[in-house]
Design a protein around this motif. Sequence first.
Motif, PDB file in Angstrom:
ATOM      1  N   UNK A 156      40.406  37.196  55.158  1.00  0.00           N
ATOM      2  CA  UNK A 156      41.234  35.989  55.236  1.00  0.00           C
ATOM      3  C   UNK A 156      40.344  34.762  55.333  1.00  0.00           C
TER       4      UNK A 156
ATOM      5  N   UNK B 107      51.528  41.119  56.095  1.00  0.00           N
ATOM      6  CA  UNK B 107      50.271  41.512  55.457  1.00  0.00           C
ATOM      7  C   UNK B 107      50.373  41.429  53.942  1.00  0.00           C
TER       8      UNK B 107
ATOM      9  N   UNK C  56      49.761  37.903  53.164  1.00  0.00           N
ATOM     10  CA  UNK C  56      48.332  37.608  53.305  1.00  0.00           C
ATOM     11  C   UNK C  56      47.511  38.219  52.177  1.00  0.00           C
ATOM     12  N   UNK C  57      48.059  39.252  51.545  1.00  0.00           N
ATOM     13  CA  UNK C  57      47.297  39.924  50.501  1.00  0.00           C
ATOM     14  C   UNK C  57      46.490  41.088  51.037  1.00  0.00           C
ATOM     15  N   UNK C  58      46.675  41.431  52.319  1.00  0.00           N
ATOM     16  CA  UNK C  58      45.951  42.570  52.891  1.00  0.00           C
ATOM     17  C   UNK C  58      46.592  43.874  52.454  1.00  0.00           C
ATOM     18  N   UNK C  59      47.838  43.756  52.058  1.00  0.00           N
ATOM     19  CA  UNK C  59      48.565  44.928  51.609  1.00  0.00           C
ATOM     20  C   UNK C  59      49.187  44.507  50.277  1.00  0.00           C
TER      21      UNK C  59
ATOM     22  N   UNK D 167      42.431  50.227  44.425  1.00  0.00           N
ATOM     23  CA  UNK D 167      41.977  49.547  45.647  1.00  0.00           C
ATOM     24  C   UNK D 167      40.693  50.116  46.196  1.00  0.00           C
TER      25      UNK D 167
END
Lengths: 289, 392, 310
Positions: free
Chosen positions: A185, B47, B50-53, C15
């Motif tokens: 982030x 998330x 946020x782009x974490x997921x 990923x």
Amino acid sequence: MRTRRARRASRIAKRIASHAVLILACLFAVFPIYFIAVTSFSTIPIAGITASILVPKPSELTLSSYDFVLFHYYPSFVSLLTNSLIFAGSAAAIGLLLAAFTGYALSKFNFPGRRTFVYFILLISLFPSFLLILPLYFTFKDLGLIDTYLGLIIPYSAGAVVFSGILVKNYMDSIPDDIEEAALIDGLGRTEAFFRVLLPLCYPILGLAAFLAFIGPYTDYAMANVFITSNNLWTLALGLYHLNSTDTGVQPYGLVTAFAIVMSLPIVVAYMVFQRYIIGGLTLGSVRG
Amino acid sequence: MTGIRLEHITKRFKTETAVDDVSVEIADGEFVVILGASGSGKSTLLRIIAGLEVQTDGHVYIGDMLVDDYEPRDRNIAMVFQSYALYPHLSAYDNIAFGLRVRRVPREDDPEKLRRRTREEIDQKVRAAAELLGITETLRKRPAELSGGQRQRVALARAIVRDPEAFLLDEPLSNLDAKIRSSARIELRRLHQQLKQTFVFVTHDQSEAMTLSDRLAVLNHGRLLQCDTPERILSHPANQYVASFVGSPEMVFLEGAVQATAGGSTFVHGPVRVPVRGAGKAGPVTLGVRPWDIHVQRTPAEGLLSARVTGIERLGSSDQLFLNILPGPTAAPGAGAGTGAAPAPVAVRALVRAYDFNVGDSVFVTADPDRALFFSADGTLLESMSLSSRLP
Amino acid sequence: MADLRDQTLGFRLRREWPAYIYLVPTTLVLLFLNAYPIAYTVYISLTNFGIGRNYFTYQYIGLTNYTYALTTGATTSLTLVENSFFWAGGCVALFLLVGLGLASVMNQDLRGKTIYRTVILLPWAFPAFITILVWANMWGYEYGIINAMLGTIGIHKVDWILGGADTAWVTLFVTNVWLSFPFYTVVFLATMQAIPKDLYEAASIDGAGTLSKFGRITLPYLMPTVVFVGLMGFLFTFNNFYPIYLITNGGPGIATQIFITESYSQAFGAVGSHPAYATAAVYSVLDFLIISALTMVVIWRTDLTRNWLK
């Protein structure tokens, strides 16, 4: 009901017994080291060893064995030490890098084939390493790598990879994912996050991995004995073994033990200083389970 | 400063659907709280923003930009984690400065090119953020040396210092002591008013959600049940789950049935018989009343139900009474008709001024007819149905 | 970040692919320095490759070497199996006994605990290769310090190493316990110290004595560590080369020979009527098969790899 006095007496007896056990353990632990130390300051040959060597008169103590080992031995101690440091140092550096990458991949990725890979490295690490020496010898001979620095650095670098890789993995597992996510982030890519955030957090375990990767080659005799023939590439372990095996009983036994002391010293100091990390790192997998 | 738009976001895992077709539009500068029990998919949703997921289906827009394929770092959002996720090896100062150091900014002379921020720029921003959050004194310390409250501020400072498009906060107050938590809420609200930026805040604590949010999105089993202002969610919950999840003490539910009677329709639940308006055909419905909409008095009156106090929970300025509504004389005539046996007492709760009542007191209760809600058998709010203001 | 629950292969690959990049160096190293030599060893075990004889002209002879090892050479093979298990099992039993004993003695409020701990750790800090060389001299018949000390209290000289299988094993066990007990003691001590104190307090209130506290709290709490460390110790000791090679070299005869030392001696030592390196390779492969089977059982029975595969 026991009286207070009886309880007190039994407590004291227990304490005395405990100290007795521990003192015995300490004597056992320290005896060979004391033997090494005390003979290293004496000139008595192995054929002359009696129990009285353990209580030397101060006047009999001499540094002559150290003098010989450090300044008159051939190949020179400096050369042996340099070679050992080159071999073990390079192996440690390479092994460290490999362990860090392996641990990271196994800890923070869930890639297809992960389970298979772990079984693969586990299985491979079970094969007794001493038995790899000869096939490797033939291969390295074909490649012209026998009796070269590279020829020993390469096989050494694989020595602790699997073990250290799993150590690093276990340690990285204990670093919460959201630390890495915070870095993503904050503006890092995954690779940068690994190098700038995860790796610095792993310094303690990486230190241990490097140390373990160092100590194997530093004390290796079996492989060096086969892969190295020229005197100028000899390592400390070869020097010590040679000194010990050519002891005909007339030279001072102190030569061997003085050599042993000098060679052990850096390792002992490292162990004592980093005790906490080493034990913590090695038990991480077992205690946590 | 930008809004966020979620279009039909779905996240499926092997065996479960964590987020199920969620669409929300969050306006620029709005403070939206995503409220849900654990496992409701609220954190996953955050998330995904946020782009974490990565979502299985649907689209995320930040501003007008479709960001589905953007890495977290390219979305320019800031996030505060439940654990704060401070870098343990860096001082508070370096934690706050980290994002500033790694990101490049356009050059003044040639905006096409990027440059690193200067040391002075960074220092100025870090100090400003630290000042705003009152942590100037602790900047040199490592996270391990900080208290929970200080860590939370450092995490906030790390977020605001970057001047992001939006703030995502994942239960940032849940690790704080109860005392600090309420002051942290106020402070967060103040911070939002000062920054005037978009905040998306995830929590399982409904009172936190109520105090903080401009709008509240209630999630259950991955589905968005309702997204509205806290007041509307309290007064017009979309269904029984929202009604029970939001509001404290929890709403009182009475599962009963509508019966057609001479004067119109009546809601019947044991000794409780109340006339209703707007009921469709007869059938099972649930009556929901907030405890503070149930009025309790000592003197009997026309239309009041008789009850006995069975327990008292002292909440400070008010008490929650546990009441058993009895089949009593003031119950509507014909109570228990048809069965012959007296119906069992019905347990309800009421919020009253502290110390007015004691256990065992005999009381008379009624509900505020305008505030009582009805839910159908499948839990949805029956908007048209209400208690008849004409008392029985 | 590992998204453990995520579904499709394609999604995971998209990923998680960087993992493969990180694993490339290790994989290459392991393939070249381990997998390939292992395969080479297996191949050689199927030939008549000898160090002195058939050096450049060896041929493939199928399972002949294995047949030999299991028929004509069965006595030797059986001795090696027995010795390997006796060596590993005996050592681990002693490690656990000494380690647990000392750890529980140290796990009380004693004066000078830190000093004891430091001294007890000393053997572990010295490189094993070096101390084993010295131990070998200490056990010497004519001039060994151990016999010299026994002499002062009137005990006659013992030919520790060559005098018989029993004394040879004693030298090996004592030396190896000396090398390893510090580690076991410290690991068990660390685990014991992690046991919450209130458990003991609760037990005291319930009237438990020292022994029953050990049996009902300490031991169950230690069990996972004991099992893990013990099994790892067994697998390690099974192939622990230097103590036997440097002290008894398998002697007297092959009374203390284990697979790995016999294999090394066959490869680098005397050449008999049978091709030596091929024989060495056979023993290597047998050793590997046994240790792999043991590991499988360990993994299967104890969930050993849980941490590694999580």
